[in-house]
Write a protein that holds these residues in place. Sequence first.
Motif, PDB file in Angstrom:
ATOM      1  N   ARG A 115       1.005  -1.084  -0.055  1.00 27.75           N
ATOM      2  CA  ARG A 115      -0.129  -0.079   0.122  1.00 27.75           C
ATOM      3  C   ARG A 115       0.839   1.266  -0.094  1.00 27.75           C
ATOM      4  O   ARG A 115       1.310   1.673   1.100  1.00 27.75           O
ATOM      5  CB  ARG A 115      -1.012  -0.154   1.279  1.00 27.75           C
ATOM      6  CG  ARG A 115      -1.959   0.932   1.130  1.00 27.75           C
ATOM      7  CD  ARG A 115      -2.853   0.882   2.476  1.00 27.75           C
ATOM      8  NE  ARG A 115      -4.120   1.405   2.342  1.00 27.75           N
ATOM      9  CZ  ARG A 115      -5.411   1.251   2.436  1.00 27.75           C
ATOM     10  NH1 ARG A 115      -5.508   0.052   2.868  1.00 27.75           N
ATOM     11  NH2 ARG A 115      -6.229   1.949   2.685  1.00 27.75           N
ATOM     12  N   PRO A 162       0.847   4.749  -0.913  1.00 31.58           N
ATOM     13  CA  PRO A 162      -0.241   5.855  -1.497  1.00 31.58           C
ATOM     14  C   PRO A 162       0.531   7.245  -2.056  1.00 31.58           C
ATOM     15  O   PRO A 162       1.710   7.377  -1.577  1.00 31.58           O
ATOM     16  CB  PRO A 162      -0.934   6.475  -0.296  1.00 31.58           C
ATOM     17  CG  PRO A 162      -0.097   6.211   0.837  1.00 31.58           C
ATOM     18  CD  PRO A 162       0.655   4.920   0.297  1.00 31.58           C
ATOM     19  N   ILE A 216      -5.280  11.407  -2.722  1.00 34.94           N
ATOM     20  CA  ILE A 216      -4.619  10.149  -2.699  1.00 34.94           C
ATOM     21  C   ILE A 216      -4.760   9.195  -4.216  1.00 34.94           C
ATOM     22  O   ILE A 216      -5.674   9.116  -4.443  1.00 34.94           O
ATOM     23  CB  ILE A 216      -4.921   9.223  -1.458  1.00 34.94           C
ATOM     24  CG1 ILE A 216      -4.304  10.089  -0.305  1.00 34.94           C
ATOM     25  CG2 ILE A 216      -4.342   7.882  -1.506  1.00 34.94           C
ATOM     26  CD1 ILE A 216      -4.842   9.449   0.949  1.00 34.94           C
ATOM     27  N   TYR A 232      -3.083   5.321  -6.018  1.00 35.50           N
ATOM     28  CA  TYR A 232      -2.482   4.115  -5.805  1.00 35.50           C
ATOM     29  C   TYR A 232      -2.017   3.868  -7.251  1.00 35.50           C
ATOM     30  O   TYR A 232      -2.435   2.611  -7.737  1.00 35.50           O
ATOM     31  CB  TYR A 232      -3.292   3.167  -5.180  1.00 35.50           C
ATOM     32  CG  TYR A 232      -3.812   3.292  -3.656  1.00 35.50           C
ATOM     33  CD1 TYR A 232      -2.705   3.430  -2.673  1.00 35.50           C
ATOM     34  CD2 TYR A 232      -5.103   3.772  -3.435  1.00 35.50           C
ATOM     35  CE1 TYR A 232      -3.152   3.738  -1.211  1.00 35.50           C
ATOM     36  CE2 TYR A 232      -5.452   4.010  -2.193  1.00 35.50           C
ATOM     37  CZ  TYR A 232      -4.271   4.158  -0.944  1.00 35.50           C
ATOM     38  OH  TYR A 232      -4.821   4.304   0.179  1.00 35.50           O
ATOM     39  N   ASP A 259     -10.480   7.603   0.175  1.00 32.30           N
ATOM     40  CA  ASP A 259      -9.747   6.172  -0.060  1.00 32.30           C
ATOM     41  C   ASP A 259     -10.355   5.291  -0.924  1.00 32.30           C
ATOM     42  O   ASP A 259      -9.838   4.437  -1.855  1.00 32.30           O
ATOM     43  CB  ASP A 259      -9.669   5.652   1.289  1.00 32.30           C
ATOM     44  CG  ASP A 259      -7.913   5.855   1.690  1.00 32.30           C
ATOM     45  OD1 ASP A 259      -7.434   6.559   1.165  1.00 32.30           O
ATOM     46  OD2 ASP A 259      -7.871   4.880   2.615  1.00 32.30           O
TER      47      ASP A 259
END
Lengths: 190, 184
Positions: free
Chosen positions: B99, B101, B108, B110, B150
């Motif tokens: 993970r 970010p 955020i 990914y 998120d």
Amino acid sequence: MSGEKPLSRFHQPINVPGRRLLHHIGLGFVRKKVVGGGGRAMNTEIPLIPFIDFLLCIVLFLLASFSATGELPVDKNVKLPNAQNAVDMLEAPIVAVSGTHILVDGIPAGSTRAIVDANRLTRVDELHNVLKAKRDLWTQINPGKPFPGNVILQVDRKVPALVVKSVFQTAAFAGYPAVSFMVGRMAADE
Amino acid sequence: MAGIDVGGHGGKRASNHEIPLIPFIDFLLCLVMFLLVTAVWSHMARIEADAKVPGPPREDEQDEPPKDKELHVEMRGENHFQLVWKEGSTVINTIDVPRKPVEVSGDITYPELGKKIESEWKANGAHRAATDKKFDRAVLHTDNSTPFADVIAVLDAIYVPTREFTVGGQTETVPAFHVTFATN
């Protein structure tokens, strides 16, 4: 006639040129430009036709991109997240979730308090009823057409996933399986 | 200035008329100003999701659809995501993705998860042909307390792989996955 006093230069239309004011100042280059003198002419036409063409192009572009429906209503309390792989908006009912309030196209349709209190996936009855009423109205207006089932959720970035999932499921149970989340568009190269 | 010469002989009133360009330009400028003031340049977009709950029955739907492989994206871990390929309840493959970010102007993202999902879809995706009307399905598992920002970041990563889709004789590029939420 001969004994009469001659008319002053202001009353006589044509007379012999006399002394000229400031003739001693060397402004020959100005005179030369004004009377021609072999140089490039000072009088030029403003090219109006290309200017009109340009204006017409702008008008056509603005008319093509004109939106009669106006701006999408985004609640001032809702701060949307941004995403890169998003698609264009479509016309559908907008369910806004901000704080504890749920609004459908700006009309209050329940609260998120019950979801938070229960701490599990909960159906919001008021939202369900409002969405179902909208669906029934659409079916009455468009008889024989399949209902598209699109709904857009406008959710604040801080709202917990439990509330999002509950609203999502409520919308689905009300007959809106195609749920989209409204986001801001983030440039792909950022 | 522009004009039209249509004769004007024989003692009659001259028919040479100048087209009044200046009022025309004024009119165009007013139009431009109005359109500029009322123009709306919307930056809003949408991320699609798909509810798996049954809606009203449709005639073209099969009673029991065949079980396809599904990609389950587990985002409950603190340090890593878990990608699980499942066929029904059978786990086929599990991949851990760290993970990491990346903050882009307050949001955020990914990117590493997006790349991994793309490579996984290229290796295991079942619906890749442009004429295939079905799509691979991804199921997002998230904690109840996860902030919506998120969730959108992970949804954005799931939508990284794209495929061609031909509908009505036109081919367009669309996200390879249809995403839904796990309810448990």
